[in-house]
Design a protein around this motif. Structure first.
Motif, PDB file in Angstrom:
ATOM      1  N   LYS A  23       0.837  -1.192   0.000  1.00 52.70           N
ATOM      2  CA  LYS A  23       0.000   0.000   0.000  1.00 52.70           C
ATOM      3  C   LYS A  23       0.878   1.250   0.000  1.00 52.70           C
ATOM      4  CE  LYS A  23      -4.132  -1.852   2.267  1.00 52.70           C
ATOM      5  NZ  LYS A  23      -5.058  -1.694   3.418  1.00 52.70           N
ATOM      6  N   ARG A  26      -0.492   4.155   4.862  1.00 51.95           N
ATOM      7  CA  ARG A  26      -1.334   3.490   5.847  1.00 51.95           C
ATOM      8  C   ARG A  26      -2.644   4.262   6.059  1.00 51.95           C
ATOM      9  NH1 ARG A  26       1.117   4.689  10.566  1.00 51.95           N
ATOM     10  NH2 ARG A  26       2.211   6.351   9.450  1.00 51.95           N
ATOM     11  N   SER A  27      -3.585   3.621   6.708  1.00 49.43           N
ATOM     12  CA  SER A  27      -4.832   4.285   7.126  1.00 49.43           C
ATOM     13  C   SER A  27      -5.014   4.044   8.620  1.00 49.43           C
ATOM     14  CB  SER A  27      -6.025   3.749   6.331  1.00 49.43           C
ATOM     15  OG  SER A  27      -5.905   4.074   4.964  1.00 49.43           O
ATOM     16  N   TRP A  68     -11.788  12.318   1.412  1.00 47.98           N
ATOM     17  CA  TRP A  68     -10.714  11.449   0.972  1.00 47.98           C
ATOM     18  C   TRP A  68      -9.526  12.293   0.531  1.00 47.98           C
ATOM     19  CZ3 TRP A  68     -15.046  12.554  -1.844  1.00 47.98           C
ATOM     20  CH2 TRP A  68     -14.868  13.093  -3.100  1.00 47.98           C
ATOM     21  N   ASP A 197       4.043   9.445   4.707  1.00 44.02           N
ATOM     22  CA  ASP A 197       3.758   8.229   5.462  1.00 44.02           C
ATOM     23  C   ASP A 197       5.043   7.442   5.729  1.00 44.02           C
ATOM     24  OD1 ASP A 197       1.533   6.038   6.204  1.00 44.02           O
ATOM     25  OD2 ASP A 197       3.149   5.053   5.091  1.00 44.02           O
ATOM     26  N   ASP A 202       0.978  10.211  10.145  1.00 46.23           N
ATOM     27  CA  ASP A 202      -0.318   9.528  10.082  1.00 46.23           C
ATOM     28  C   ASP A 202      -1.268  10.329   9.203  1.00 46.23           C
ATOM     29  OD1 ASP A 202       0.600   7.582  11.767  1.00 46.23           O
ATOM     30  OD2 ASP A 202      -0.581   8.190  13.512  1.00 46.23           O
ATOM     31  N   ILE A 204      -5.035  10.563   8.166  1.00 50.46           N
ATOM     32  CA  ILE A 204      -6.313  10.085   8.692  1.00 50.46           C
ATOM     33  C   ILE A 204      -7.441  10.686   7.855  1.00 50.46           C
ATOM     34  CG2 ILE A 204      -7.781   9.924  10.725  1.00 50.46           C
ATOM     35  CD1 ILE A 204      -5.138  10.504  12.349  1.00 50.46           C
ATOM     36  N   GLN A 205      -8.111   9.859   7.093  1.00 51.07           N
ATOM     37  CA  GLN A 205      -9.181  10.307   6.217  1.00 51.07           C
ATOM     38  C   GLN A 205     -10.540  10.155   6.901  1.00 51.07           C
ATOM     39  OE1 GLN A 205      -8.349   9.156   1.878  1.00 51.07           O
ATOM     40  NE2 GLN A 205      -7.081   7.670   2.971  1.00 51.07           N
TER      41      GLN A 205
END
Length: 417
Positions: A23, A26-27, A68, A197, A202, A204-205
């Motif tokens: 990816k 990250r999420s 997003w 990232d 971090d 954060i969506q």
């Protein structure tokens, strides 16, 4: 660290049918506290987080995005990059960004598809010609490449253009910045997100900001849709919604939010290999790598937050494009959209500390935000990390609206300014 993109990694993953790529970012869930929080996950916000981590070693940083990543103005613009602004302060900021653009793909290890195809700003009358001369000379004094072309020079550089302009907008000349061009807006957001990232930021969506906790004039943290997050430094980079957030922090901004729309045509084979802008008709055009004609207009005539187009502006813009490029008259438009631009009275941005200690602001870019992305993030990160402005963004403080030391780019930098 992320896997570096390279010819080797491409070949290796091709053997596995490209099913094992990691990816890009990250999420994660938000942590209870961070050293710094950036509100806004567009290009400017992600660039700020990246430079905070890279240049200032602040790795405990979060980027909060209400939707997003890159879904705001970053994904709703016409991708033009240039630095041929008139005033010294603007020239320094946008040229700083241009120099970062020129090495950005290598820096991020991500192809942002930066194409220095040249930007033409057309002159349609004697007044325009005088303004072209003024701007070209000002650019050269600031070390920025710029040149003046006569009508024949414009035709040689951009063969599809009709110098007669339909009789209403004859092309008498233009300014040309050869280092200007376009970049892929989505790739810019993705590249900065991936690089940030990899440095520990971090992202954060779907995390809207609902308010701030302020004590004795100093920010303590931010209340979000995912809970309270403590942070001693908060950078606001919310584009057209800056005034909404600052009211929640207890102060107002001298900005106006307006829809700015653009549209694209059906794809055709390569026909236009530069960017053409006309301030007189408030229209500009380039061609994407997919072959679509990317067309931009001026701002709508009303204040609002509607991310959609409006028929009168579309008709006016396409009418002007058809006058300048009759060969495009039979082309069909595929889609149009709108972005929300926040414009200051002097058409210049705010990159500044605020009346609330620990709260910093980056907004007011009007229609010029995308082209400034790397430079904006770089100097704003410096302001947040050191609690003092970088020399380049010092003139763009919020205090200038009290002192009267404005940077008036209205009409000085072409098209919508």
């Amino acid at each position: 660290m992320r896997t570096r993109y390279s010819a080797f990694s491409l070949a290796r993953n091709a053997l596995k049918h490209h099913e094992d790529w990691p990816k890009a970012w990250r999420s994660p869930d938000p942590k209870p506290a961070y050293d710094a929080v950036i509100v806004g996950g567009g290009g400017h916000g992600l660039a700020t987080a990246y430079y905070l981590a890279k240049e200032h070693k602040l790795t405990k940083v979060a980027v909060l995005e209400r939707g997003w990543l890159g879904g705001g103005n970053t994904g709703r613009n016409t991708t033009i990059v240039r630095s041929n602004y008139l005033w010294d302060e603007s020239a320094a900021l946008y040229e700083h960004a241009m120099k970062l653009w020129e090495g950005l793909s290598q820096d991020l290890n991500y192809n942002v598809m930066f194409s220095q195809r040249g930007v033409l700003n057309l002159a349609h009358n004697q007044h325009d010609l005088r303004e072209v001369s003024r701007r070209v000379n000002a650019n050269r004094l600031n070390g920025i490449d710029s040149e003046a072309l006569d009508a024949e020079g414009v035709k040689a550089y951009c063969p599809p253009i009709d110098l007669r302009g339909g009789g209403r907008y004859p092309v008498l000349g233009a300014s040309l910045q050869r280092r200007g061009g376009t970049a892929r807006h989505d790739a810019v957001a993705w590249g900065y997100a991936r690089a940030a990232d990899a440095l520990g930021v971090d992202i954060i969506q779907e995390c809207p900001v609902e308010g701030f906790r302020i004590s004795n004039g100093r920010v303590q943290g931010v209340q979000t849709g995912k809970g309270y997050i403590e942070a001693k430094k908060i950078g606001l980079v919310p584009a057209g919604h800056a005034s909404v957030l600052t009211e929640r922090a207890g102060f107002r901004l001298p900005v106006t939010s307006l829809p700015l729309q653009a549209l694209v045509s059906e794809p055709v084979k390569p026909v236009l290999d530069c960017v053409v802008m006309s301030g007189a008709v408030h229209a500009y055009i380039s061609q994407s790598d997919k072959g679509e004609l990317v067309i931009g207009a001026g701002v709508d005539k009303y204040i609002g937050y509607g991310q959609r187009g409006s028929l009168p502006v579309t008709e006016e813009t396409l009418g002007a494009i058809c006058e300048l490029f009759p060969i495009f008259r039979r082309m069909r438009m595929l889609r149009n959209w709108g972005g929300i631009v926040d414009t200051c009275p002097d058409a210049s941005p705010i990159i500044s500390k605020t009346p609330v200690e620990g709260l910093y602001l980056n907004c007011g870019w009007g229609t010029g935000g995308f082209k400034a992305t790397p430079g904006s993030g770089h100097v704003f990160a410096h302001t947040i990390a050191t609690d003092r402005p970088h020399a380049i963004n010092a003139p763009f403080s919020l205090d200038r609206f009290h002192s009267g030391y404005l940077i008036d780019e209205h009409g000085a930098a072409a098209v919508a300014h």
